[in-house]
Design an enzyme around this catalytic site. Sequence first.
Site, PDB file in Angstrom:
ATOM      1  N   ASP A   1       0.850  -1.187   0.000  1.00  0.00           N
ATOM      2  CA  ASP A   1       0.000   0.000   0.000  1.00  0.00           C
ATOM      3  C   ASP A   1       0.890   1.242   0.000  1.00  0.00           C
ATOM      4  O   ASP A   1       0.991   1.954   0.993  1.00  0.00           O
ATOM      5  CB  ASP A   1      -0.909  -0.002   1.243  1.00  0.00           C
ATOM      6  CG  ASP A   1      -2.161   0.836   1.034  1.00  0.00           C
ATOM      7  OD1 ASP A   1      -2.340   1.376  -0.074  1.00  0.00           O
ATOM      8  OD2 ASP A   1      -2.953   0.948   1.984  1.00  0.00           O
TER       9      ASP A   1
ATOM     10  N   SER B   1      -5.295   7.448  -4.592  1.00  0.00           N
ATOM     11  CA  SER B   1      -6.513   6.643  -4.684  1.00  0.00           C
ATOM     12  C   SER B   1      -7.690   7.330  -3.983  1.00  0.00           C
ATOM     13  O   SER B   1      -8.777   7.478  -4.550  1.00  0.00           O
ATOM     14  CB  SER B   1      -6.259   5.269  -4.051  1.00  0.00           C
ATOM     15  OG  SER B   1      -7.459   4.574  -3.839  1.00  0.00           O
TER      16      SER B   1
END
Length: 505
Positions: free
Chosen positions: A262, A270
Amino acid sequence: MLKLKVKKIKISTGNVLVAVMNISDSQFYDLYNGDRIKIENSNGENITTFLDITNSDELVPKGTIGIFEDTTRHINIKQGESVTISAQKKPDSITFIKKKLAGKKLSYEEFYSIIKDISNNRLSDIEITYFVAACYTHELNDKETVDLTKAMINTGESLHFGHRLVLDKHCVGGVAGNRTTMMVVPIIAAAGYLMPKTSSRSITSAAGTADTVEVLCNVTFSIDQMKKVISKTNACLAWGGALKLAPSDDKIIKVESPISLDPTGQLLASILAKKKSVGANVLLIDIPVGRGAKIEDLSEAKALKSKFKNIAKKLGMKIKVVITDGSSPIGKGIGPALEARDVLWTLSNDPRGCKDLREKGMDLAIKLLKLAGESKAKKKVSELIESGKAYEKFIEIIRAQGGKEVHASDIKLGKNSLDIRASESGTITFIDNKFVNRVARIAGAPTDKEAGIYLHIRKGDIVSKGQKLFTIYSNSLEKMDYANEYVKKHFGIEIRSSDPLFNKV
């Protein structure tokens, strides 16, 4: 160029465009697994796909090309039709991914090329994984993060509401339950502000917001349908995955999940891309921190807070980032139906509602309204909850999305239930988010919306030996047994014994 006959294969590849060739044909024409080929029909329509090679003459005989369902949706071809096959070069975006792997900075145009190809299924999962790994190994600077965010926005659709204030919120996750979005959205909408909320389905938790809302109504809409709901109610509670808002995001998340990669830059891009895509200009970010949460270290949370503020400012968004307690679940139900029941009870001021869910939902709504310039935010939120107007707005949104008012007690739960009881008396000192999510998922959530667990205790409660700690619900006896075995081996609730000589974990 070569001519092959079409053999349709009735299998979906999950939107990845793939064609299969017999190994004899591939060797003759010097084509390899993973190559890109262009398939062109007699009308001149064409599509580029990835190539798979098979040794099976039964699956794809020599002289034919196997076409999966996802590909046939993009080009009009018939069974047995002769099509022209030609090799295609790799897209330019591959060069830019290699550049990032080498530790070099990317421009907006290079990010746009990569993101556009991801959105249009022109990159394989392996190629997307390399992009994610490159961004993880060579962290994006602020300019790159802004450019990536803009690329994600500009390769999808967007909502526009003129000069109106558009409010939104996001939680970075890691807390079981925590259905604060379903509290905040109706409060904000009832206060007269726009809040077009898109949410995700679960990846590793027992339920995402979209999974829980779907217990009560439809969450899958087109952009036009979503606009109609918003025009009626000031808000919506939609599943983002069905919309073409920052469409590359779900594909990137898919390859991140197996090893929990991540990258911070991609996380920021995002979240902020999806918020900008729905027209949000006032944004509240919730970062839960604590033992058992996604982020356990306070310094890491503060660093992320700073990055959110920097990037949002460069994108022209008004933002507030709050660091909250993520050391315990929020709410009592864990799983779609159980969480929906919590929300209905809490919004309607039913005594069976959840105090922690009410308090956190109201607190976030107050902070969001203050950010929007509301001078008496606390008073307004209290009035909307106490008067039932927030609940009425929630039901209005549910009806606009094709649902109807449902009494919380009428929501169906799994037909099998099992009570887990305390092995001794003491004080609850810790309830592990990961543990309760895992038990609920083993029981069947979120695929089985009626499955999950219901917590009868909170951190700080004093319990007696034999007292119910939580109840597992499942429609499968096999899954129930598996959940029970998991509980016995990995018990995630800590009890400090009332006897000072002992401590039960």
